[in-house]
Design an enzyme around this catalytic site. Structure first.
Site, short mmCIF file in Angstrom:
data_model
loop_
_atom_site.label_atom_id
_atom_site.label_comp_id
_atom_site.label_asym_id
_atom_site.label_seq_id
_atom_site.Cartn_x
_atom_site.Cartn_y
_atom_site.Cartn_z
N ARG A 100 23.83 53.65 22.82
CA ARG A 100 24.09 52.90 24.05
C ARG A 100 23.20 51.68 24.18
O ARG A 100 23.41 50.83 25.05
CB ARG A 100 23.91 53.82 25.25
CG ARG A 100 24.86 55.02 25.28
CD ARG A 100 24.38 56.07 26.27
NE ARG A 100 24.42 55.57 27.63
CZ ARG A 100 23.76 56.14 28.65
NH1 ARG A 100 22.98 57.19 28.42
NH2 ARG A 100 23.86 55.66 29.87
N LYS B 16 20.21 48.71 33.35
CA LYS B 16 19.69 50.07 33.41
C LYS B 16 19.03 50.43 32.08
O LYS B 16 19.37 49.83 31.05
CB LYS B 16 20.80 51.05 33.79
CG LYS B 16 21.95 51.17 32.77
CD LYS B 16 23.04 52.09 33.30
CE LYS B 16 24.08 52.39 32.27
NZ LYS B 16 25.20 53.18 32.75
N HIS B 17 18.07 51.32 32.09
CA HIS B 17 17.56 52.19 33.15
C HIS B 17 16.11 51.79 33.38
O HIS B 17 15.26 52.11 32.54
CB HIS B 17 17.66 53.65 32.75
CG HIS B 17 19.02 54.07 32.29
ND1 HIS B 17 19.48 53.86 31.00
CD2 HIS B 17 20.03 54.68 32.96
CE1 HIS B 17 20.71 54.36 30.88
NE2 HIS B 17 21.07 54.86 32.05
N HIS C 214 19.31 63.69 32.16
CA HIS C 214 20.38 64.48 32.77
C HIS C 214 19.96 65.95 32.90
O HIS C 214 20.47 66.68 33.74
CB HIS C 214 21.66 64.40 31.94
CG HIS C 214 22.33 63.06 31.99
ND1 HIS C 214 21.95 62.01 31.20
CD2 HIS C 214 23.35 62.60 32.77
CE1 HIS C 214 22.70 60.96 31.46
NE2 HIS C 214 23.56 61.29 32.41
N ASP D 241 19.58 55.92 39.62
CA ASP D 241 20.44 56.62 38.67
C ASP D 241 21.05 57.81 39.41
O ASP D 241 20.64 58.13 40.55
CB ASP D 241 19.63 57.07 37.45
CG ASP D 241 20.50 57.27 36.21
OD1 ASP D 241 21.73 57.37 36.34
OD2 ASP D 241 19.94 57.33 35.10
#
Length: 976
Positions: free
Chosen positions: A182, A212-213, A225, A299
């Protein structure tokens, strides 16, 4: 002293950056006065509850039931939630729900989305662009701006106002489980440059970008997560690496930022407090020190990195107190509202602070056009967000990303195909079928596999080049990319014994496992295992385009970040979609309707059609079946009897070569070249006249009729046998052998044949019997061997051949006629033309078999003035010399060998829409090919229209081949 100077310079640089950022307010519209008036007018009407509601962005789904829809509706109407983020579902349903929820809202909702690589990240039936790691290899930042723009346009089409992209994290840790692909890579400069370009593109069409982030998630080994990752670096390191791209993109005007759930001891003394909830990070660092004035959004607050800290409501309040403007995916809106209101009463949160965030949110809403909200159109949503332009852009991105890491001995691009015996070996856990199928478009490539390495190596002994594709899942950027231990062993063992090109369709980090690259001659990084990546990388290996990607991460000390070898392409065919060549796919699709007509009216059982423009194949389809029984569908690899296309695809190239080498002269008399013609009525014919069909030759001689029994009408036993013998050795068809002496009889009949008394144009096959004899005498090689060795092998036309049953199975060869007059069988794998059959299947005028793809290669070589694949086959002057009418004043339209556009409008040699410099030929079996230098178009039509009988003239009478030629021209005009 030097250290002090460097420290001072660093401090000055930081100050300059901060000063630049301080002056940027990305939420201000060009008409800021009007914007402020609108914001103030809204603020005056809002209650405290309505203001608090603006802080929430709740998640909504378009693939859930009515209960969920009612829940969202209730959130909007009862709790005044001001923003939603759509998650999984479909674009059609999302648009409907978008309009529904907007209708319920007092103040238009800001709609968010998490679409880093496009809407496909969440929605079905939408477009997917490459991961950021792939884009990080691209050197042309304009392409990054284009992809940002296109994703922004997709977002707008479905009602999205802020897209949570780009990822600005510098991925310096190969073991990062959540960022990885990513990220644009490990170079902070590259990440900044790519992020800014992407942002400009997306915000340029009115969709807010989101960096982000913050302050940087690139060097973690945990996923926020699931837990709270720790970044245990000094402030200096954070400022130098992690914060660098954020500062740059803030200065470039990114509209919003996402605060990450991280533990950063250097910035926040409480190691258990997520950075997203830290005032030191969100207010002091982000807004005060770095001067960011855009929207600050947390987030997802459902992530364990934040959710494990406290109760949902307490987390939401903490996030606001830390300085965030918007709460993403809050888990307890009613509870949070109560707690925020309590904080207002107790003075922990001031109304001024609340108003500050609400005003920023309203300014953002104005900026994205919500002050003039209109419902989203519900028609043609999927079509609008899956346009051909998206694929054209996608292709550009992949072409520019493919990176050559090693090119020992100039192994890339693959050329000198005549000398190559290529095998493809697939490693990894995913399919490489698209890669392999595309490889086969360029030359013969065999897929070789086995369960045992020793057996595999034995099978590979007959090959001198092995292409190894390493294929891993392309489902999402988090999928595993590593080699298995078995794959690593097999790679090294294959490379130890063979020349190898390794093409990696996975994260570049996969190469960290490879212990040695010393035995691998070529290494290509293709980054992803998508269909397009596979197809384009296969094309790249053969030189379809230049390779100029640069590695976005380092592979230990072997290949540093930014490494990438420039490899020039060759002039070979590419395979793409019409729009990339400036042609309308919609207009070109009328060919599909022509195909329907061909099949419905049984003009032919099936066929192949190929169209190329400017060296790009834009239409390549097979249709129908081999025969009317519809048992065997036609495939692109199947080969057809080309009939008279043989003249320009076999005889003519050799004639041109012979003329270049001065083995013949166009001004030579037949009698001077072939002694048997010296005392005939053809002794003074010039080769130029014969090639132009101006030599007064008869159109053809039915030689086979002269071998029939005059009483029974059957093939005479004087000339034929059912089995081969030394005397009867010319194979005409299955179980049919002609006396070998009869070949001389054929040539004698041509010598003795009467000339046409009338001077003028008359199409004739006889000249090519003569040319075959001339060429074979001059080169002392059979014609089929000559063209194979001089042209087909090196050009990669491995599916173009005489005598196809010597190379291919019957299932790969399309049959022609059910012959009840000569061979008395289905002509299958043998040339249909009777004269060529009586020469053993190799004629100068007929006998060649091929698929449309290989016909296109030869035609493209002509179009490119005699060059193809980096090799010059003919001089440009030679091609031009033969592509010219020499008897136009005698009403002869033909060039030397080539057919040319008609001079008489009543004749349908072409559509009448091609240029005068165009050239081609047609064939009796239902074949046609044409090339036009003026438009760069090559057109190939192959069929077996003479099945079941040559009396099937529907294809000819309908002029459908030239109608398709007109369709092609119309599609080009449409695109322009």
């Amino acid at each position: 002293m030097k250290r002090k100077v460097l420290t001072l310079l660093t401090f000055v640089f930081i100050q300059i950056i901060q000063a630049q950022v301080q002056g940027v307010n990305p939420l201000l519209a060009k008409d800021s006065i009007t914007q402020n008036v609108w914001v103030d007018s809204i603020m005056k009407t809002m209650s405290v509850d309505e203001k608090i509601g603006q802080l929430f962005m709740i998640q909504a789904y378009s693939n859930k039931d009515k209960k969920h829809e009612d829940f969202i509706s209730n959130m909007v109407t009862k709790y005044h939630v001001g923003n939603i983020i759509f998650m999984q579902g479909t674009p059609d349903k999302q648009v409907v729900l978008n309009n529904k929820y907007q209708e319920l809202a007092k103040i238009p909702l800001m709609v968010g989305f998490d679409g880093e690589w496009g809407l496909d990240m969440r929605l079905k039936n939408t477009y997917r662009f490459p991961w950021n790691m792939t884009l990080g290899a691209i050197q042309d930042t304009v392409l990054l701006q284009e992809v940002g723009k296109r994703i922004g346009e997709h977002c707008k089409r479905v009602g999205i106002h802020v897209n949570f992209a780009p990822v600005v994290d510098v991925n310096t840790n190969p073991n990062n489980p959540i960022i990885g692909n990513r990220s644009f890579g490990e170079s902070k400069e590259n990440v900044a440059e790519k992020s800014i370009a992407f942002t400009k593109g997306m915000q340029g069409v009115g969709v807010l970008a989101n960096a982000k982030h913050f302050p940087g998630h690139g060097d973690t080994e945990a996923d926020s997560h699931h837990t709270l990752p720790t970044i245990n670096f000094s402030k200096q390191r954070l400022d130098s690496i992690e914060l660098y791209p954020f500062k740059k993109i803030f200065g470039a005007g990114v509209g919003s930022v996402m605060t990450a759930h991280l533990s950063i001891p250097a910035l926040e003394t409480n190691p258990k407090l997520p950075s997203s909830l830290s005032k030191s990070v969100v207010t002091n660092l982000l807004q005060d020190q770095l001067g960011f004035k855009g929207l600050v959004i947390t987030d997802g607050l459902n992530m364990k990195g934040a959710a494990n800290y406290s109760t949902p409501a307490e987390i939401d309040l903490a996030a606001i107190l830390a300085g965030n403007d918007m709460l993403l995916i809050p888990q307890d809106v009613p509870g949070s509202i109560r707690l925020i209101k309590k904080a207002l009463v107790e003075g922990k949160l001031t109304e001024e602070r609340l108003n500050h965030s609400v005003k920023k949110i309203l300014k953002a809403k104005y900026l994205v056009g919500l002050n003039k909200y209109k419902p989203i159109a519900t028609e043609n949503v999927v079509k609008d967000i899956n346009s051909p332009y998206d694929e054209v852009l996608h292709r550009k991105l992949i072409k520019n990303s493919i990176t050559v890491l090693k090119n020992e001995g100039g192994i890339l691009p693959i050329k000198n195909l005549k000398d190559k015996k290529i095998a493809y070996v697939s490693l990894g856990s995913d399919s490489g079928s698209d890669f392999y199928e595309m490889l086969k478009n360029y030359t013969k490539v065999d897929k070789v596999s086995d369960k045992h390495l020793s057996v595999l190596n034995k099978k590979l002994e007959k090959y001198n080049l092995i292409v190894i594709g390493f294929h891993k899942s392309n489902k999402n950027p988090w999928k595993g990319y590593k080699f298995s231990n078995k794959d690593l062993v097999w790679l090294q063992e294959i490379a130890r014994n063979h020349k190898v090109i390794l093409d990696v369709f996975a994260s570049p980090y996969s190469l960290l496992q490879v212990s040695s690259f010393s035995n691998i001659e070529g290494i290509v990084m293709s980054y992803q295992n998508s269909k397009l990546a596979q197809e384009l990388s296969a094309q790249a290996l053969f030189g379809a385009f230049d390779l100029k990607g640069k590695l976005p991460v380092s592979i230990q000390n072997e290949f540093k970040v930014g490494h990438g070898l420039l490899v020039d392409g060759l002039d070979v065919l590419q395979y793409t979609i019409p729009e990339e060549a400036g042609v309308s796919s919609e207009k070109l699709s009328i060919i599909d309707k022509r195909i329907d007509t061909i099949l419905q009216e049984k003009m032919s059982p099936g066929g192949q059609i190929l169209v190329a423009k400017d060296g790009m194949v834009i239409y390549n389809k097979s249709f129908g079946y081999h025969t009317l029984d519809k048992k065997l569908p036609v495939k692109n690899s199947d080969i057809y009897d080309l009939a008279s296309l043989t003249k320009i695809l076999a005889s003519l190239p050799m004639i041109m070569k012979a003329e270049e080498e001065r083995k013949i002269s166009l001004f030579s008399n037949l009698g001077d070249i072939l002694p048997r013609y010296s005392k005939s009525n053809k002794d003074t014919l010039l080769l130029k006249e014969v090639l132009s069909h101006y030599g007064r030759l008869r159109s053809w001689i039915p030689f086979y009729l002269h071998t029939k029994d005059s009483i029974t009408g059957e093939n005479s036993t004087k000339f034929y046998r059912k089995k081969r013998t030394p005397k009867f050795s010319i194979k005409v068809a299955k179980n049919l052998y002609l006396a070998k002496e009869y070949k001389d009889s054929i040539y004698k009949q041509i010598v003795d044949s009467e000339q046409r008394k009338r001077i003028g144009y008359k199409y004739s096959d006889l000249g090519y019997y003569i040319f075959k004899e001339i060429l074979e005498r001059k080169y002392k090689r059979p014609l089929n061997k000559l063209v194979e060795e001089q042209f087909y092998q090196s050009i990669g036309a491995n599916r173009m051949t005489y005598l196809p049953l010597n190379k291919f199975s019957k299932e790969e060869i399309v049959p022609t006629e059910r012959d009840n007059y000569f061979r008395h069988q289905l002509v299958h794998g043998y040339v249909h033309d009777m004269g060529a059959a009586m020469l053993g299947g190799v004629g100068g005028h007929a006998g060649l078999f091929a698929n449309a793809n290989d016909v296109a290669k030869i035609m493209q070589m002509f179009l490119q003035d005699g060059s193809y694949g980096g090799k010059k086959y003919l001089e440009p002057e030679t091609v031009h010399k033969f592509n010219k009418r020499y008897y136009e004043n005698k009403k002869v339209r033909r060039g030397l060998g080539f057919d040319k556009p008609q001079l008489n409008p009543k004749v349908k040699a072409t559509c009448g829409c091609v240029s005068d410099v165009s050239f081609g030929h047609s064939g009796f079996t239902g074949t046609y090919t044409w090339a036009d230098p003026a438009t760069g178009v090559v057109y190939v039509f192959l069929s077996n229209r003479i099945y079941p009988t040559m009396r099937n003239y529907g294809l000819v009478k309908s002029n459908i081949r030239t109608k398709i030629q007109q369709d092609i021209q119309d599609a080009i005009l449409m695109a322009e």
